[in-house]
Design an enzyme around this catalytic site. Structure first.
Site, mmCIF file in Angstrom:
data_model
loop_
_atom_site.group_PDB
_atom_site.id
_atom_site.type_symbol
_atom_site.label_atom_id
_atom_site.label_comp_id
_atom_site.label_asym_id
_atom_site.label_seq_id
_atom_site.Cartn_x
_atom_site.Cartn_y
_atom_site.Cartn_z
ATOM 1 N N CYS A 129 48.206 48.512 19.868
ATOM 2 C CA CYS A 129 47.639 48.976 18.602
ATOM 3 C C CYS A 129 47.230 47.778 17.746
ATOM 4 O O CYS A 129 48.096 47.003 17.315
ATOM 5 C CB CYS A 129 48.669 49.830 17.859
ATOM 6 N N PRO A 130 45.944 47.597 17.484
ATOM 7 C CA PRO A 130 45.511 46.447 16.678
ATOM 8 C C PRO A 130 45.958 46.538 15.223
ATOM 9 O O PRO A 130 46.075 45.505 14.542
ATOM 10 C CB PRO A 130 43.977 46.492 16.791
#
Length: 267
Positions: A129-130
């Site tokens: 998840c950025p």
């Protein structure tokens, strides 16, 4: 430490957006401000606590170990399962959980995958998840879902307060000037409400059927899923059991054993 440096920009942005939006809602003529001025402090205090909890949950998910595979010995303990069960499997399927990562060369447990961003293998890998600058895996997936619940409560509540503060004016220019900060808060909370709601629904569904984003999107690329039918999930034990295992089981799961039992029953 590297874990703090790698996601410093994203984490700083999250904190600034959260508290700046909260400050706008408290300073403008919203229902939140009206409650504060009338002495009814329950709603302002609860809203502030929800925002604080969402920030704390964000850092918890962002900084915790998602389930990194650290050594061969750690992996081997989950790869040892009953030899009699293994013998009942077709020869081509006996060692599907036993493989070495092509990047870090560690023995990779079943359902693990190497994350190129984190440069490590992650148990029950879901996705990187950025926004949290961390992987979502076996150890933090449930916390990621709980974070989404708290975040949805915070942004949807903030959206309601931002809308309550919008006032009318005689001209469009004057209306835009006097509502500019609230419109910004409305945009932030509105966008995040939609995104977080979609993510929450997706991950609740994935938890209910005991699969991951990686497995759901790319079953044709995963060795242990190729022998299965398109609708078959070898780890699915039913919605109730899946959700119980997802939220209540904290120990590392030997997915090779689950897979071997399901495959044996199907033979």
């Amino acid at each position: 430490m590297k874990i703090f440096r790698s996601g410093c920009l994203m984490r700083t942005t999250h904190v600034i957006l959260s508290w700046l939006t909260t400050l706008v809602l408290f300073l403008h003529n919203t229902d939140l401000r009206k409650c504060e001025e009338s002495g009814e402090l329950l709603q302002p205090v609860l809203f502030g606590l929800v925002v604080l909890l969402s920030v704390l949950m964000y850092f918890t998910v962002s900084l915790m170990d998602p389930g990194f595979v650290l050594s061969d010995s750690e992996s081997q303990s989950t790869l040892e399962y009953d030899e009699e069960q293994e013998k009942m499997l077709p020869h081509s399927e006996r060692s599907q959980g036993h493989r070495r990562c092509g990047y870090c060369l560690l023995l990779q447990p079943m359902r693990a995958r190497h994350c190129k961003e984190c440069k490590q293998c992650v148990r029950r890998y879901d996705h990187h998840c950025p926004w949290i600058e961390n992987c979502v895996g076996e150890r933090n997936h449930k916390w990621f879902l709980l974070y989404l619940c708290v975040q949805l409560l915070a942004v949807s509540w903030g959206l309601q307060y931002a809308w309550s503060g919008i006032t009318f004016a005689s001209t469009w220019q004057q209306w835009f000037i006097q509502n500019s900060f609230l419109l910004g808060a409305l945009g932030v909370t509105g966008i995040f409400s939609v995104v977080v709601l979609l993510l929450l629904c997706i991950h609740l569904y994935l938890a209910a059927i005991n699969t991951t984003t990686w497995e759901f999107m790319s079953p044709h690329r995963i060795t242990y899923l190729k022998p299965c039918d398109s609708e078959e999930n070898p780890f699915d034990r039913g919605v109730i059991c899946n959700l119980w295992d997802f939220f209540c089981v904290c120990q590392t799961v030997a997915w090779e054993r689950v897979y071997s039992r399901r495959t044996k029953d199907a033979v």
